[in-house]
Design a protein around this motif. Structure first.
Motif, PDB file in Angstrom:
ATOM      1  N   SER A 111       0.863  -1.693   0.050  1.00 54.91           N
ATOM      2  CA  SER A 111       0.296   0.215   0.100  1.00 54.91           C
ATOM      3  C   SER A 111       0.803   1.320  -0.428  1.00 54.91           C
ATOM      4  CB  SER A 111      -1.280  -0.045   1.694  1.00 54.91           C
ATOM      5  OG  SER A 111      -1.282   1.673   1.369  1.00 54.91           O
ATOM      6  N   ALA A 112       0.302   2.499  -0.956  1.00 54.51           N
ATOM      7  CA  ALA A 112       1.226   3.419  -0.488  1.00 54.51           C
ATOM      8  C   ALA A 112       0.831   4.204   0.896  1.00 54.51           C
ATOM      9  CB  ALA A 112       0.491   4.855  -1.684  1.00 54.51           C
ATOM     10  N   SER A 113      -0.369   4.054   1.210  1.00 53.90           N
ATOM     11  CA  SER A 113      -0.222   4.205   2.469  1.00 53.90           C
ATOM     12  C   SER A 113       0.466   3.782   3.845  1.00 53.90           C
ATOM     13  CB  SER A 113      -1.641   3.882   3.084  1.00 53.90           C
ATOM     14  OG  SER A 113      -2.874   4.725   3.076  1.00 53.90           O
ATOM     15  N   PRO A 114       0.522   4.698   4.993  1.00 50.71           N
ATOM     16  CA  PRO A 114       1.671   4.427   5.868  1.00 50.71           C
ATOM     17  C   PRO A 114       1.263   3.687   6.845  1.00 50.71           C
ATOM     18  CG  PRO A 114       0.984   6.960   5.848  1.00 50.71           C
ATOM     19  CD  PRO A 114      -0.189   6.370   4.613  1.00 50.71           C
ATOM     20  N   GLU A 115       2.020   2.535   6.619  1.00 52.08           N
ATOM     21  CA  GLU A 115       1.930   1.430   7.279  1.00 52.08           C
ATOM     22  C   GLU A 115       1.735   0.699   8.979  1.00 52.08           C
ATOM     23  OE1 GLU A 115       6.474   0.779   9.356  1.00 52.08           O
ATOM     24  OE2 GLU A 115       6.127  -0.599   8.166  1.00 52.08           O
ATOM     25  N   ASN A 116       1.649   2.347   9.682  1.00 48.85           N
ATOM     26  CA  ASN A 116       1.470   2.567  10.544  1.00 48.85           C
ATOM     27  C   ASN A 116      -0.296   2.836  11.221  1.00 48.85           C
ATOM     28  OD1 ASN A 116       3.640   4.489  10.318  1.00 48.85           O
ATOM     29  ND2 ASN A 116       3.974   4.823  12.752  1.00 48.85           N
ATOM     30  N   TRP A 117      -1.670   2.759  10.266  1.00 52.58           N
ATOM     31  CA  TRP A 117      -2.653   2.221  10.433  1.00 52.58           C
ATOM     32  C   TRP A 117      -2.463   0.943   9.807  1.00 52.58           C
ATOM     33  CZ3 TRP A 117      -1.433   7.759   8.649  1.00 52.58           C
ATOM     34  CH2 TRP A 117      -2.110   7.980   6.992  1.00 52.58           C
ATOM     35  N   ILE A 118      -1.981   0.283   9.426  1.00 52.16           N
ATOM     36  CA  ILE A 118      -2.482  -0.694   8.284  1.00 52.16           C
ATOM     37  C   ILE A 118      -2.272  -2.066   9.315  1.00 52.16           C
ATOM     38  CG2 ILE A 118      -2.367  -1.856   6.223  1.00 52.16           C
ATOM     39  CD1 ILE A 118      -1.866   0.197   4.655  1.00 52.16           C
ATOM     40  N   LYS A 119      -0.499  -1.879   9.669  1.00 49.48           N
ATOM     41  CA  LYS A 119      -0.166  -2.988  10.443  1.00 49.48           C
ATOM     42  C   LYS A 119      -0.692  -3.316  11.436  1.00 49.48           C
ATOM     43  CE  LYS A 119       4.806  -3.024   9.198  1.00 49.48           C
ATOM     44  NZ  LYS A 119       5.723  -3.671  10.255  1.00 49.48           N
ATOM     45  N   HIS A 152       3.060   2.256  -8.064  1.00 54.30           N
ATOM     46  CA  HIS A 152       3.696   2.267  -8.773  1.00 54.30           C
ATOM     47  C   HIS A 152       4.689   1.239  -8.764  1.00 54.30           C
ATOM     48  CE1 HIS A 152       0.786   6.048 -10.420  1.00 54.30           C
ATOM     49  NE2 HIS A 152       0.947   6.208  -9.830  1.00 54.30           N
ATOM     50  N   GLU A 153       5.868   1.438  -9.668  1.00 52.85           N
ATOM     51  CA  GLU A 153       6.626   0.883  -9.270  1.00 52.85           C
ATOM     52  C   GLU A 153       7.325   0.252  -8.130  1.00 52.85           C
ATOM     53  OE1 GLU A 153       7.691  -1.099 -11.604  1.00 52.85           O
ATOM     54  OE2 GLU A 153       6.675  -0.152 -13.786  1.00 52.85           O
ATOM     55  N   GLU A 154       6.824   0.998  -7.224  1.00 54.21           N
ATOM     56  CA  GLU A 154       7.729   1.325  -6.399  1.00 54.21           C
ATOM     57  C   GLU A 154       7.175  -0.294  -5.398  1.00 54.21           C
ATOM     58  OE1 GLU A 154       9.981   1.957  -2.568  1.00 54.21           O
ATOM     59  OE2 GLU A 154      10.436   2.588  -4.922  1.00 54.21           O
ATOM     60  N   LYS A 155       6.124  -0.340  -5.946  1.00 55.00           N
ATOM     61  CA  LYS A 155       4.807  -0.892  -5.126  1.00 55.00           C
ATOM     62  C   LYS A 155       5.849  -2.952  -5.521  1.00 55.00           C
ATOM     63  CE  LYS A 155       0.659   0.471  -4.081  1.00 55.00           C
ATOM     64  NZ  LYS A 155      -0.818  -0.006  -4.133  1.00 55.00           N
ATOM     65  N   VAL A 156       6.125  -3.042  -6.996  1.00 51.96           N
ATOM     66  CA  VAL A 156       7.071  -4.006  -7.353  1.00 51.96           C
ATOM     67  C   VAL A 156       8.428  -4.255  -6.189  1.00 51.96           C
ATOM     68  CG1 VAL A 156       7.889  -4.871  -9.343  1.00 51.96           C
ATOM     69  CG2 VAL A 156       5.833  -3.976  -9.412  1.00 51.96           C
ATOM     70  N   PHE A 181      -1.257  -1.074 -11.638  1.00 49.93           N
ATOM     71  CA  PHE A 181      -0.685  -1.988 -12.677  1.00 49.93           C
ATOM     72  C   PHE A 181       0.742  -2.785 -12.729  1.00 49.93           C
ATOM     73  CE2 PHE A 181      -3.651   0.548 -15.625  1.00 49.93           C
ATOM     74  CZ  PHE A 181      -5.223   0.180 -15.031  1.00 49.93           C
ATOM     75  N   PRO A 182       1.745  -1.208 -11.938  1.00 43.55           N
ATOM     76  CA  PRO A 182       2.738  -2.778 -11.855  1.00 43.55           C
ATOM     77  C   PRO A 182       3.138  -3.856 -11.535  1.00 43.55           C
ATOM     78  CG  PRO A 182       3.266  -0.668 -11.880  1.00 43.55           C
ATOM     79  CD  PRO A 182       1.458  -0.513 -11.580  1.00 43.55           C
ATOM     80  N   MET A 183       2.358  -3.680 -10.407  1.00 43.27           N
ATOM     81  CA  MET A 183       1.730  -5.155  -9.638  1.00 43.27           C
ATOM     82  C   MET A 183       1.028  -6.355  -9.806  1.00 43.27           C
ATOM     83  SD  MET A 183       0.626  -5.011  -5.224  1.00 43.27           S
ATOM     84  CE  MET A 183      -0.693  -4.931  -5.350  1.00 43.27           C
TER      85      MET A 183
END
Length: 196
Positions: A111-119, A152-156, A181-183
């Motif tokens: 995710s592009a959202s910060p890990e702090n509120w996902i983890k 984007h590409e940073e996910k990959v 899309f890249p992922m």
């Protein structure tokens, strides 16, 4: 067959953008809408590509979270995961996640959202998280992103840096925007806006 499941978060698993929902969580309604009105020029510049999405996102986070003690911020994120986040998770998406977990599939939120509120939410389900990280200075949130926004590409890049893809016979990915899309292209099986 060993399968890897990759999920985008905002819009794919959630019905609303968690960045805005987290901003509401730490603000009173009056303060939230006041700050949003201040950010209108920023949103406009982002839409016209005169301001990068990463920089626009940083300005947003600096306004809402900048200066907060990291301990206090993480406590707010934990409360958000318990109180608000379950309300905006798509029911069909939650079922899919649970099915992968029941089959002992290695499952990641990317995710592009910060890990702090996902983890805090994801870890309860046994799901790993690869996402944007926030800069902390003097034990306080600056609002800036540490490294690159995970989109984007940073996910990959994050996926390849943290997961040995050669261990898997099959990769399945879920997303809902061009940033995914890249992922999705990395996967054998692609699901675009599957839960909407």
């Amino acid at each position: 067959m060993k399968t890897l499941a990759l999920f985008d978060f905002d819009g794919t698993l959630t019905q609303k953008d968690s960045l805005f929902e987290m901003a509401k969580h730490v603000s009173s309604p009056a303060i939230y809408y006041l700050k949003i009105s201040v950010l209108i020029p920023v949103f406009t510049l982002m839409k016209t590509s005169l301001l990068s999405k990463q920089r626009g996102k940083e300005i947003f986070m600096q306004l809402f979270f900048g200066g907060m003690k990291i301990e206090d911020f993480n406590q707010q994120c934990y409360k958000f995961c318990n109180q608000r986040l379950p309300e905006i998770i798509r029911p069909k998406a939650l079922i899919a996640l649970q099915q992968y977990q029941e089959n002992n599939t290695d499952t990641y939120i990317v995710s592009a959202s910060p890990e702090n509120w996902i983890k805090p939410w994801a870890e309860k389900l046994g799901i790993k998280v690869l996402s944007t990280q926030l800069e902390v200075q003097n034990l306080r949130i600056t609002g800036r992103i540490l490294g690159n926004n995970c989109n984007h590409e940073e996910k990959v890049n994050r996926i390849k840096n943290h997961i040995n893809l050669t261990e898997y016979n099959h990769i399945v990915a879920y997303g809902d925007t061009k940033g995914d899309f890249p992922m999705l292209n990395l996967a054998n099986t692609k699901h675009y806006k599957p839960f909407q």
